[in-house]
Design an enzyme around this catalytic site. Structure first.
Site, PDB file in Angstrom:
ATOM      1  N   HIS A 100      35.081  45.567  44.468  1.00 56.30           N
ATOM      2  CA  HIS A 100      35.766  45.847  43.209  1.00 56.30           C
ATOM      3  C   HIS A 100      35.125  45.077  42.070  1.00 56.30           C
ATOM      4  O   HIS A 100      34.506  44.040  42.262  1.00 56.30           O
ATOM      5  CB  HIS A 100      37.264  45.541  43.293  1.00 56.30           C
ATOM      6  CG  HIS A 100      37.603  44.133  43.637  1.00 56.30           C
ATOM      7  ND1 HIS A 100      37.494  43.611  44.907  1.00 56.30           N
ATOM      8  CD2 HIS A 100      38.062  43.119  42.860  1.00 56.30           C
ATOM      9  CE1 HIS A 100      37.870  42.338  44.906  1.00 56.30           C
ATOM     10  NE2 HIS A 100      38.214  42.020  43.671  1.00 56.30           N
ATOM     11  N   HIS A 102      35.892  43.617  38.118  1.00 50.38           N
ATOM     12  CA  HIS A 102      36.909  43.236  37.136  1.00 50.38           C
ATOM     13  C   HIS A 102      36.357  43.565  35.760  1.00 50.38           C
ATOM     14  O   HIS A 102      35.288  43.055  35.393  1.00 50.38           O
ATOM     15  CB  HIS A 102      37.193  41.730  37.190  1.00 50.38           C
ATOM     16  CG  HIS A 102      37.724  41.257  38.494  1.00 50.38           C
ATOM     17  ND1 HIS A 102      39.057  40.995  38.695  1.00 50.38           N
ATOM     18  CD2 HIS A 102      37.091  40.974  39.662  1.00 50.38           C
ATOM     19  CE1 HIS A 102      39.226  40.572  39.945  1.00 50.38           C
ATOM     20  NE2 HIS A 102      38.053  40.556  40.542  1.00 50.38           N
TER      21      HIS A 102
END
Length: 114
Positions: A100, A102
């Site tokens: 992932h 950010h």
């Protein structure tokens, strides 16, 4: 993966506040934001971390990067700027072991990351 929080978010068994979605990418608001804009951008398949990027899944990575500008625009940070961060592994600060990114913004971020 059955026990992966982000995989559960992708299939909808765990709720999230979606910001963007296409066939390859899901972006949603972080539940513990560290900036006024804090969005997580994930591939819709399980890739543990950057060490698992391969020819088999590189399309998902490409789609993530292609979607960043639109996500930043949706969040209102495209023009003033934002930071895109990806942690890898425990020592790198990765808390959920599903790749992932950010997207952080909405204020002047510190010049230094460390």
């Amino acid at each position: 993966m059955e026990d992966c929080l982000f995989c559960k978010i992708v299939v909808g068994s765990v709720p999230s506040e979606k910001v963007f979605e296409n066939d390859y990418v899901l972006a949603f608001k972080d539940i513990n934001p560290v900036a006024p804009v804090h969005v997580l951008i994930i591939p819709k398949i399980h890739i543990q971390d950057t060490n698992e990027i391969s020819d088999k899944n590189v399309l998902y990575i490409s789609e993530i990067y292609k979607s960043v500008e639109e996500i930043a625009s949706i969040c209102g940070v495209k023009e003033k700027g934002y930071r895109l961060v990806c942690n890898c592994g425990n020592d790198g600060g990765q808390m959920v072991h599903h790749l992932h990114f950010h997207l952080l913004g909405g204020k002047k971020l510190r010049d230094k990351v460390v």
